[in-house]
Design an enzyme around this catalytic site. Structure first.
Site, PDB file in Angstrom:
ATOM      1  N   GLY A   1       0.068  -1.860   3.377  1.00 38.37           N
ATOM      2  CA  GLY A   1       1.127  -1.446   4.288  1.00 38.37           C
ATOM      3  C   GLY A   1       2.098  -0.481   3.641  1.00 38.37           C
ATOM      4  O   GLY A   1       1.792   0.147   2.630  1.00 38.37           O
ATOM      5  N   ASN A   2       3.274  -0.354   4.261  1.00 38.22           N
ATOM      6  CA  ASN A   2       4.268   0.645   3.860  1.00 38.22           C
ATOM      7  C   ASN A   2       3.596   2.027   3.813  1.00 38.22           C
ATOM      8  O   ASN A   2       3.624   2.743   2.816  1.00 38.22           O
ATOM      9  CB  ASN A   2       4.902   0.293   2.511  1.00 38.22           C
TER      10      ASN A   2
ATOM     11  N   GLY B   1      -8.284   5.580  -2.229  1.00 33.60           N
ATOM     12  CA  GLY B   1      -7.693   6.814  -2.734  1.00 33.60           C
ATOM     13  C   GLY B   1      -7.927   7.001  -4.231  1.00 33.60           C
ATOM     14  O   GLY B   1      -7.990   6.032  -4.991  1.00 33.60           O
ATOM     15  N   GLU B   2      -8.028   8.252  -4.635  1.00 33.89           N
ATOM     16  CA  GLU B   2      -8.202   8.572  -6.060  1.00 33.89           C
ATOM     17  C   GLU B   2      -6.920   8.336  -6.850  1.00 33.89           C
ATOM     18  O   GLU B   2      -6.936   8.321  -8.067  1.00 33.89           O
ATOM     19  CB  GLU B   2      -8.636  10.032  -6.210  1.00 33.89           C
ATOM     20  N   LYS B   3      -5.808   8.206  -6.145  1.00 33.38           N
ATOM     21  CA  LYS B   3      -4.543   7.924  -6.838  1.00 33.38           C
ATOM     22  C   LYS B   3      -4.686   6.673  -7.707  1.00 33.38           C
ATOM     23  O   LYS B   3      -4.194   6.613  -8.825  1.00 33.38           O
ATOM     24  CB  LYS B   3      -3.445   7.774  -5.784  1.00 33.38           C
TER      25      LYS B   3
ATOM     26  N   GLY C   1      -0.299   9.600   2.456  1.00 29.07           N
ATOM     27  CA  GLY C   1      -1.476   9.317   1.622  1.00 29.07           C
ATOM     28  C   GLY C   1      -2.428   8.365   2.332  1.00 29.07           C
ATOM     29  O   GLY C   1      -3.648   8.582   2.356  1.00 29.07           O
ATOM     30  N   HIS C   2      -1.878   7.302   2.956  1.00 32.04           N
ATOM     31  CA  HIS C   2      -2.733   6.361   3.678  1.00 32.04           C
ATOM     32  C   HIS C   2      -3.354   7.037   4.907  1.00 32.04           C
ATOM     33  O   HIS C   2      -4.509   6.784   5.242  1.00 32.04           O
ATOM     34  CB  HIS C   2      -1.911   5.158   4.161  1.00 32.04           C
TER      35      HIS C   2
ATOM     36  N   SER D   1       3.748   4.010  -2.245  1.00 37.30           N
ATOM     37  CA  SER D   1       4.738   3.137  -1.598  1.00 37.30           C
ATOM     38  C   SER D   1       5.896   2.868  -2.543  1.00 37.30           C
ATOM     39  O   SER D   1       7.024   2.660  -2.106  1.00 37.30           O
ATOM     40  CB  SER D   1       4.090   1.814  -1.206  1.00 37.30           C
ATOM     41  N   ARG D   2       5.618   2.871  -3.843  1.00 36.24           N
ATOM     42  CA  ARG D   2       6.685   2.562  -4.806  1.00 36.24           C
ATOM     43  C   ARG D   2       7.661   3.729  -4.993  1.00 36.24           C
ATOM     44  O   ARG D   2       8.720   3.531  -5.586  1.00 36.24           O
ATOM     45  CB  ARG D   2       6.088   2.132  -6.147  1.00 36.24           C
TER      46      ARG D   2
END
Ligand code: PAF
Length: 287
Positions: free
Chosen positions: A31-32, A150-152, A36-37, A189-190
């Site tokens: 969530g959040n 994601g590649e993140k 990117g999502h 999200s952070r």
């Protein structure tokens, strides 16, 4: 968009889609949601007929001193964004749907040490056990043909690919490139823990990764020295560096002097105050 929270409702709906011959893609999230999502959702839409996003802040992947309690929970805005992105269903499981026997004493899936106990896994012991344990549960419940990550979270992506290959799971894992703000900061999200000043500092993480890639372009090959220099640069920008690592992209193994530098990943994790940021970029030697 369907909103599903119970196992029984989910199973019924999955059965209907399966009978219709629909191809399902799952995008697991906590969530959040941010751009990117939504890019993961778009990737999923390119690969499947039906896209299901799961939203679950998974307790088993947080350490005792981490931010499980304060992790941003923004369900209303998440659902609004998913609706406008054309997502078909959002699965918001009750904890019992994923951990019917509780999240303390549960059946775990353990990723291999070589992938899970390095980099983020070193400073977050047990983190990837929690990640693969919840992802395996989501795969079993949702039964998607495709799952998008994601590649993140590059280490997470490799570990999930390995789990699927190791356990003979039928899912095809599709990766989606990191989405960045115009400053270059990887979306996360952070990031919302950052104030204006620390947000400007945070951009340096990506810049140091790029600087290291340029050093490799210029022919520097002393990996330990490049990692040491990069960690010093991060310190000068006010970060507490957890790791800065130049690794083989396929398995995160260390790069030795004689190794062929075909597909390399440069990865970093560093804290600004209490906020832990991660980022990574790909690098390959040009022929
Ligand atoms: O990347 C995340 O958001 C989480 O680790 C995941 C894959 C949803 C598992 O909880």
């Amino acid at each position: 968009m369907l909103e599903i929270s119970s196992r029984s409702q989910l199973l019924q709906q999955i059965q209907t889609w399966q009978q219709q011959g629909q191809k399902l893609a799952l995008v697991p999230t906590m969530g959040n949601l941010h751009a990117g999502h939504l890019a993961l959702v778009e990737t999923a839409q390119q690969h499947a007929d039906i896209v299901i996003v799961s939203i679950f802040v998974n307790p088993t992947q947080f350490g005792a001193d981490e931010d499980f309690g304060s992790y941003p929970r923004t369900l209303e805005s998440d659902c609004r964004q998913l609706l406008s992105a054309g997502c078909d269903a959002v699965f918001i499981p009750d904890p019992e749907a994923l951990y019917p026997f509780g999240s303390e004493d549960f059946t775990r899936v353990l990723p291999p040490d070589s992938l899970a106990n390095t980099l983020c896994g070193r400073s977050r012991p047990g983190h990837f056990d929690g990640v693969v344990s919840v992802v395996a549960r989501l795969f079993n419940l949702v039964q998607p043909q495709i799952a998008v990550f994601g590649e993140k979270d590059y280490q997470q992506l490799l570990i999930i690919k390995r789990m699927v290959a190791d356990l003979g799971m039928p899912q095809q894992i599709v990766s989606s490139p990191t989405i960045r703000e115009s400053s270059g900061l990887a979306m996360s999200s952070r990031n919302q823990y950052l104030d204006t000043a620390t947000r400007q500092q945070a951009v340096k993480l990506q810049q140091v990764l790029q600087h290291t890639a340029r050093q490799l372009d210029l022919g520097h090959r002393d990996m330990s020295e490049l990692e040491r220099q990069a960690a010093l640069q991060l310190r000068d920008h006010g970060f507490q560096t957890d790791y800065f690592a130049i690794r083989h992209a396929a398995d995160l193994s260390r790069v030795a002097d004689h190794d062929e530098l075909k597909s390399i990943r440069i990865l970093a994790a560093a804290k600004l105050g209490q906020t832990r940021l991660i980022d990574n970029i790909a690098w390959s030697a040009s022929d």
